[in-house]
Structure formats: structure tokens, C-alpha cells
Design a protein around this motif. Structure first.
Motif, PDB file in Angstrom:
ATOM      1  N   ALA A 159      45.550  40.123  41.059  1.00  0.00           N
ATOM      2  CA  ALA A 159      44.305  39.447  41.440  1.00  0.00           C
ATOM      3  C   ALA A 159      43.720  38.676  40.265  1.00  0.00           C
ATOM      4  O   ALA A 159      43.254  37.539  40.417  1.00  0.00           O
ATOM      5  N   LEU A 160      43.744  39.265  39.096  1.00  0.00           N
ATOM      6  CA  LEU A 160      43.231  38.590  37.906  1.00  0.00           C
ATOM      7  C   LEU A 160      44.046  37.337  37.594  1.00  0.00           C
ATOM      8  O   LEU A 160      43.495  36.282  37.261  1.00  0.00           O
ATOM      9  N   MET A 161      45.378  37.462  37.704  1.00  0.00           N
ATOM     10  CA  MET A 161      46.230  36.295  37.439  1.00  0.00           C
ATOM     11  C   MET A 161      45.958  35.189  38.447  1.00  0.00           C
ATOM     12  O   MET A 161      45.905  34.004  38.087  1.00  0.00           O
ATOM     13  N   ALA A 162      45.796  35.559  39.712  1.00  0.00           N
ATOM     14  CA  ALA A 162      45.537  34.567  40.756  1.00  0.00           C
ATOM     15  C   ALA A 162      44.199  33.864  40.523  1.00  0.00           C
ATOM     16  O   ALA A 162      44.083  32.643  40.659  1.00  0.00           O
ATOM     17  N   ALA A 163      43.182  34.650  40.169  1.00  0.00           N
ATOM     18  CA  ALA A 163      41.861  34.069  39.923  1.00  0.00           C
ATOM     19  C   ALA A 163      41.881  33.156  38.708  1.00  0.00           C
ATOM     20  O   ALA A 163      41.236  32.095  38.698  1.00  0.00           O
ATOM     21  N   ARG A 164      42.624  33.533  37.677  1.00  0.00           N
ATOM     22  CA  ARG A 164      42.745  32.667  36.501  1.00  0.00           C
ATOM     23  C   ARG A 164      43.405  31.338  36.858  1.00  0.00           C
ATOM     24  O   ARG A 164      43.140  30.308  36.226  1.00  0.00           O
ATOM     25  N   ALA A 165      44.276  31.379  37.877  1.00  0.00           N
ATOM     26  CA  ALA A 165      44.954  30.161  38.331  1.00  0.00           C
ATOM     27  C   ALA A 165      44.080  29.322  39.255  1.00  0.00           C
ATOM     28  O   ALA A 165      44.512  28.275  39.743  1.00  0.00           O
ATOM     29  N   GLY A 166      42.861  29.786  39.512  1.00  0.00           N
ATOM     30  CA  GLY A 166      41.931  29.025  40.326  1.00  0.00           C
ATOM     31  C   GLY A 166      41.904  29.392  41.787  1.00  0.00           C
ATOM     32  O   GLY A 166      41.227  28.728  42.586  1.00  0.00           O
ATOM     33  N   VAL A 184      40.909  31.511  45.169  1.00  0.00           N
ATOM     34  CA  VAL A 184      39.814  32.333  45.706  1.00  0.00           C
ATOM     35  C   VAL A 184      40.450  33.651  46.119  1.00  0.00           C
ATOM     36  O   VAL A 184      41.234  33.700  47.071  1.00  0.00           O
ATOM     37  N   THR A 185      40.143  34.721  45.394  1.00  0.00           N
ATOM     38  CA  THR A 185      40.951  35.935  45.467  1.00  0.00           C
ATOM     39  C   THR A 185      40.205  37.121  46.051  1.00  0.00           C
ATOM     40  O   THR A 185      39.068  37.415  45.684  1.00  0.00           O
ATOM     41  N   ILE A 186      40.904  37.826  46.952  1.00  0.00           N
ATOM     42  CA  ILE A 186      40.443  39.105  47.497  1.00  0.00           C
ATOM     43  C   ILE A 186      41.482  40.149  47.118  1.00  0.00           C
ATOM     44  O   ILE A 186      42.690  39.904  47.217  1.00  0.00           O
ATOM     45  N   ALA A 187      41.025  41.321  46.680  1.00  0.00           N
ATOM     46  CA  ALA A 187      41.922  42.396  46.277  1.00  0.00           C
ATOM     47  C   ALA A 187      41.624  43.645  47.105  1.00  0.00           C
ATOM     48  O   ALA A 187      40.464  44.044  47.227  1.00  0.00           O
ATOM     49  N   VAL A 188      42.664  44.253  47.660  1.00  0.00           N
ATOM     50  CA  VAL A 188      42.498  45.416  48.537  1.00  0.00           C
ATOM     51  C   VAL A 188      43.348  46.577  48.044  1.00  0.00           C
ATOM     52  O   VAL A 188      44.523  46.398  47.689  1.00  0.00           O
ATOM     53  N   ARG A 201      37.239  45.648  39.176  1.00  0.00           N
ATOM     54  CA  ARG A 201      35.941  44.956  39.154  1.00  0.00           C
ATOM     55  C   ARG A 201      35.434  44.790  37.726  1.00  0.00           C
ATOM     56  O   ARG A 201      34.912  43.728  37.349  1.00  0.00           O
ATOM     57  N   THR A 202      35.583  45.837  36.941  1.00  0.00           N
ATOM     58  CA  THR A 202      35.111  45.788  35.557  1.00  0.00           C
ATOM     59  C   THR A 202      35.868  44.729  34.762  1.00  0.00           C
ATOM     60  O   THR A 202      35.275  43.956  33.987  1.00  0.00           O
ATOM     61  N   GLN A 203      37.197  44.680  34.948  1.00  0.00           N
ATOM     62  CA  GLN A 203      37.988  43.686  34.227  1.00  0.00           C
ATOM     63  C   GLN A 203      37.628  42.271  34.669  1.00  0.00           C
ATOM     64  O   GLN A 203      37.526  41.360  33.842  1.00  0.00           O
ATOM     65  N   ALA A 204      37.446  42.080  35.976  1.00  0.00           N
ATOM     66  CA  ALA A 204      37.085  40.757  36.481  1.00  0.00           C
ATOM     67  C   ALA A 204      35.721  40.324  35.946  1.00  0.00           C
ATOM     68  O   ALA A 204      35.528  39.168  35.552  1.00  0.00           O
ATOM     69  N   ALA A 205      34.774  41.260  35.921  1.00  0.00           N
ATOM     70  CA  ALA A 205      33.440  40.941  35.409  1.00  0.00           C
ATOM     71  C   ALA A 205      33.503  40.560  33.930  1.00  0.00           C
ATOM     72  O   ALA A 205      32.806  39.638  33.483  1.00  0.00           O
ATOM     73  N   ASP A 231      35.425  35.637  39.729  1.00  0.00           N
ATOM     74  CA  ASP A 231      34.813  36.021  40.997  1.00  0.00           C
ATOM     75  C   ASP A 231      35.900  36.520  41.958  1.00  0.00           C
ATOM     76  O   ASP A 231      36.506  35.737  42.699  1.00  0.00           O
ATOM     77  N   ILE A 232      36.159  37.817  41.928  1.00  0.00           N
ATOM     78  CA  ILE A 232      37.159  38.445  42.784  1.00  0.00           C
ATOM     79  C   ILE A 232      36.458  39.483  43.657  1.00  0.00           C
ATOM     80  O   ILE A 232      35.665  40.287  43.165  1.00  0.00           O
ATOM     81  N   GLU A 233      36.765  39.477  44.943  1.00  0.00           N
ATOM     82  CA  GLU A 233      36.188  40.459  45.856  1.00  0.00           C
ATOM     83  C   GLU A 233      37.158  41.630  45.989  1.00  0.00           C
ATOM     84  O   GLU A 233      38.281  41.471  46.476  1.00  0.00           O
ATOM     85  N   PHE A 234      36.729  42.813  45.546  1.00  0.00           N
ATOM     86  CA  PHE A 234      37.552  44.024  45.621  1.00  0.00           C
ATOM     87  C   PHE A 234      37.088  44.858  46.812  1.00  0.00           C
ATOM     88  O   PHE A 234      35.921  45.248  46.883  1.00  0.00           O
ATOM     89  N   LEU A 235      38.015  45.146  47.735  1.00  0.00           N
ATOM     90  CA  LEU A 235      37.669  45.854  48.957  1.00  0.00           C
ATOM     91  C   LEU A 235      38.568  47.074  49.168  1.00  0.00           C
ATOM     92  O   LEU A 235      39.773  47.009  48.907  1.00  0.00           O
ATOM     93  N   PRO A 236      38.013  48.184  49.670  1.00  0.00           N
ATOM     94  CA  PRO A 236      38.859  49.325  50.044  1.00  0.00           C
ATOM     95  C   PRO A 236      39.596  49.018  51.334  1.00  0.00           C
ATOM     96  O   PRO A 236      39.059  48.387  52.245  1.00  0.00           O
TER      97      PRO A 236
END
Length: 274
Positions: free
Chosen positions: A62-69, A71-75, A86-90, A95-100
Motif C-alpha cells: 500500500a505504501l509503495m502504491a501510494a508513493r506511485a500516486g 489512490v490506495t485502500i488497504a485491507v 496507518r502509523t507508517q503512512a501518517a 493518504d491511505i485508507e486502512f480497513l479491517p
């Protein structure tokens, strides 16, 4: 995500019963970064497209995808790992949405993403048909699915298979049915055929290293599967015997003369429509 080669399952039960928040999966995630890089490279992400990282773990893909621009959701089903992501993204102001959520029941609407990525994540879903149905459901018509899967074999695969067998023997539990062959293009072609999707596979290798077989054993013991399996064996008084057997497997399969190395082979699978 897992550094457990394909063909192995959780030593105590089924893959779906794994508590991925147990132990220190962060260590395993760091070892799998080269595989995550190969996965993201194969996805050919475009800035602005919507991407799902399925079984995100600590969020490496997710972090790699967001760095590439993207719009990323992580489940992921593990709340603790989602919080690590979330902590790493912050920290990177991404801006990554982390969902259970689970692979067989994704918390996304139909056609929400153009790419579904999974780095050794979806391969642990106990219901491959349900997992594929869900990945396709959330995929836009022009989208693609890309995931990594371990090839059988190698010292690490033997290690985990032996651990699973020892726990089952200690508990008097029957052997589970063979897991779905997520690495096999023929099996995957059949699985994706109902969705009119074509499957291709690209082979890769990843080296697991440590200062010694003992050092690798100590590091691997923090993996969620190991934490749960070792706990069972220790409670039954078989911890030391199990450790000796597993260490012997690592020593026999060691590819390094003065440290420890075991080559893990995997494939990057891509499924596209048509």
C-alpha cells in the motif's frame, strides 16, 4: 502477507484461523520487501488510479502504491497490523485508507478499484473461489489482479511443513486437505475461467538470510504462525524436541558456508480479462 512458502498451512488449524496480529510480523514483512517491489512493478500502476492492497499486513505494498500516486485502500483482518500501516503512512503523509476485512468478504463496493494487489496475502484464504469472486467483484471492467504465491520446496517450506506435522501429531489432529495451488497457472486458469480472465505467471527468487541457522530460527519464531504453533508444542512439553528437528532442517538446507541462506521461489501472478 507471509514468509511461509506455498503448500504449508497454519500448524494449529486452517489458514483462516491464523491470528496475524500475534508475534512480530513486522520482521517477516521487512524480509518480503523485494517480493513487494516485484509485485508493484508488475502492476504498472498509473498515478490517480484506485488500488486495493489485499492482506496488506503492515502496509508495504500500500505504501509503495501510494508513493506511485495511486489512490490506495488497504485491507487486512489484523487490527494491530492495520495500525502499524496507518502509523507508517501518517509518517510519510500518505493518504491511505486502512480497513479491517477478509479476502472472502471485502469492505468495498462493486468496481471500486482498477488493480487488486496482494503480496502473499490472498493465498492464505481458505476459500479460493470466494476470494476470487470478491476480487473480481470490486474490480473495474478494465482492471487487473496481481498477487504473489510461493512455489513448493526449499528449506523454509520444509521447516514449516515439519512444524505443522509436529503440532498435528501432538494434538492428535488429522492432516488437513491439500491447500489450493495458488502458484499453479493451470489451477488458476480454471479458477478464473468463470470470470473470463487470462492468467500469466512470472518466476522470481528471494533469499532468506541470517547470521546462522540458529539466528534465522530465532527470527522466524516471531512469525504469527510460529508463535501459535510453538506455543502449542511448549504447552505439551515438546518444545525442545521440535526446535532441534527444525534446526536440523535449516542446517541441512543451508546454502551458505559461513552464515545462513535459503532461496525462496515464488511467482507473480497476473489475471486480466480477455
Amino acid at each position: 502477507m507471509s514468509d511461509v512458502p506455498e503448500g504449508t498451512t497454519a500448524p494449529h488449524s486452517t489458514p483462516g484461523a491464523i491470528d496475524w496480529g500475534a508475534g512480530e510480523y513486522e520482521r517477516s514483512a521487512s524480509a518480503l520487501v523485494p517480493a513487494a517491489e516485484a509485485l508493484v512493478a508488475a502492476a504498472h500502476l498509473v498515478p490517480g488510479e484506485h488500488v486495493l492492497d489485499l492482506g496488506c499486513g503492515t502496509g508495504t505494498v500500500a505504501l509503495m502504491a501510494a508513493r506511485a500516486g495511486a489512490v490506495t485502500i488497504a485491507v487486512d483482518p489484523a487490527a494491530r497490523l492495520l495500525e502499524v500501516g496507518r502509523t507508517q503512512a501518517a509518517g510519510e503523509r500518505l493518504d491511505i485508507e486502512f480497513l479491517p476485512g477478509e479476502a472472502a468478504s471485502l469492505p468495498l463496493p462493486d468496481g471500486a478499484v482498477t488493480a487488486v494487489l496482494s503480496n502473499f496475502g490472498v493465498i492464505f484464504c481458505p476459500d479460493p473461489v470466494a476470494a476470487v469472486n470478491e476480487m473480481v467483484r470490486v474490480l473495474a471492467p478494465e482492471g487487473r489482479i496481481i498477487f504473489t504465491a510461493w512455489l513448493p520446496g526449499g528449506a523454509i517450506g520444509q521447516l514449516n511443513q515439519a512444524a505443522a506435522e509436529m503440532v498435528r501429531a501432538a494434538l492428535g489432529a488429522p492432516a488437513p486437505p491439500p491447500p489450493f495451488a495458488w502458484h499453479d497457472t493451470a489451477a488458476l486458469t480454471t479458477l478464473f475461467a468463470t470470470h473470463d480472465m487470462t492468467v500469466t505467471a512470472e518466476p522470481h527468487e528471494l533469499a532468506f538470510t541470517a547470521l546462522s541457522p540458529e539466528a534465522y530460527m530465532d527470527s522466524a519464531s516471531t512469525h504469527p504462525m510460529a508463535v501459535m504453533g510453538i506455543g502449542v508444542l511448549k504447552r505439551l512439553g515438546q518444545g525442545e524436541v521440535a526446535r532441534a528437528r527444525m534446526l536440523a532442517i535449516l542446517e541441512d538446507g543451508n546454502e551458505s558456508p559461513d552464515a545462513f541462506m535459503s532461496t525462496g521461489r515464488f511467482v507473480v501472478i497476473t489475471a486480466v480479462r480477455g
